[in-house]
Enzyme design. Structure first.
Site, PDB file in Angstrom:
ATOM      1  N   GLY A 141       0.822  -1.206   0.000  1.00  0.00           N
ATOM      2  CA  GLY A 141       0.000   0.000   0.000  1.00  0.00           C
ATOM      3  C   GLY A 141       0.852   1.251   0.000  1.00  0.00           C
ATOM      4  N   SER A 142       0.687   2.127  -0.992  1.00  0.00           N
ATOM      5  CA  SER A 142       1.505   3.336  -1.042  1.00  0.00           C
ATOM      6  C   SER A 142       0.973   4.289  -2.109  1.00  0.00           C
ATOM      7  CB  SER A 142       2.963   2.976  -1.319  1.00  0.00           C
ATOM      8  OG  SER A 142       3.776   4.105  -1.122  1.00  0.00           O
ATOM      9  N   ARG A 143       1.892   5.016  -2.767  1.00  0.00           N
ATOM     10  CA  ARG A 143       1.472   5.958  -3.804  1.00  0.00           C
ATOM     11  C   ARG A 143       2.494   6.002  -4.931  1.00  0.00           C
ATOM     12  NH1 ARG A 143       1.619  11.907  -1.274  1.00  0.00           N
ATOM     13  NH2 ARG A 143       1.820  12.678  -3.390  1.00  0.00           N
TER      14      ARG A 143
END
Length: 216
Positions: free
Chosen positions: A182-184
């Site tokens: 999970g990140s960007r």
């Protein structure tokens, strides 16, 4: 083999899945019911997280940019970049349930891959793009223009994978890496890029057209 074709998985997830299967077999053999349930849930999560569905957008024009990540657009603004100057920033936040395989937004040659150490604050915060650990990939188009795609680590996502190195000629939508868990992904574009997406919009890597590069 039929299962793999219908439910493709990212190669980097295989060791986690094999590990879960091994532990699950041991728990079943020992008849530890609670552990069996926990490991089954862990296995289903790994299968879901490391899914890698095929993506393609053949109808997009040559200068169209497709999303490099699945998720939600959390930033769309002009910023000053240390190497690129004044650019347009488009940030996509991936939650833990998103497909995490990242794809090139447009065809070009990877000219530089640069890892930058940093912190691990929540990736949806504005300061994450300059303060968090990240990996910058510079992509040069055939006309000489450059864009940058940056994988940004987060509070939980502390493992950035990049599967290409410079020089590498890649096609639009081709896989190049992933972030666990999970990140960007930040996309830095010329300011004259025509954006075809909006803040808050959900996008799919390799399919959703998020902008069109200006003609030169």
């Amino acid at each position: 083999m039929v299962f793999i074709d219908k439910f493709p998985l990212a190669a980097s997830g295989r060791r986690y899945i094999i590990g879960c299967l091994g532990l699950l077999a041991m728990a079943i053999a020992l008849k530890v019911c609670v552990l069996v349930v926990i490991l089954l849930l862990a296995l289903f999560f790994m299968l879901w997280f490391f899914r890698d569905p095929g993506r393609q957008n053949t109808s997009a024009p040559p200068l169209a940019l497709v999303s490099p990540a699945d998720g939600r657009i959390v930033a769309l603004e002009e910023v000053e970049h240390p190497q690129m100057g004044r650019v347009l920033l488009l940030s996509i936040f991936m939650n833990v349930f998103s497909v995490h395989v990242n794809r090139l937004p447009i065809a070009g040659t990877v000219t530089n891959v640069h890892h930058i150490p940093g912190g691990f604050q929540p990736a949806d915060r504005p300061g994450a793009r300059v303060g968090n650990e990240r990996l910058e990939l510079t992509l040069r188009l055939d006309d000489g223009r450059e864009i940058m795609v940056t994988q940004v680590a987060g509070l939980v996502a502390q493992y950035i994978e990049c599967w290409v190195s410079a020089p590498h000629a890649g096609q639009r939508g081709s896989r190049y890496g992933m972030i666990r868990f999970g990140s960007r992904v930040d996309l830095y574009l010329p300011t004259d890029t025509r954006i075809a997406a909006s803040r808050g919009q959900k996008v799919r890597a390799g399919e959703t057209v998020i902008g069109i590069m200006a003609d030169v």
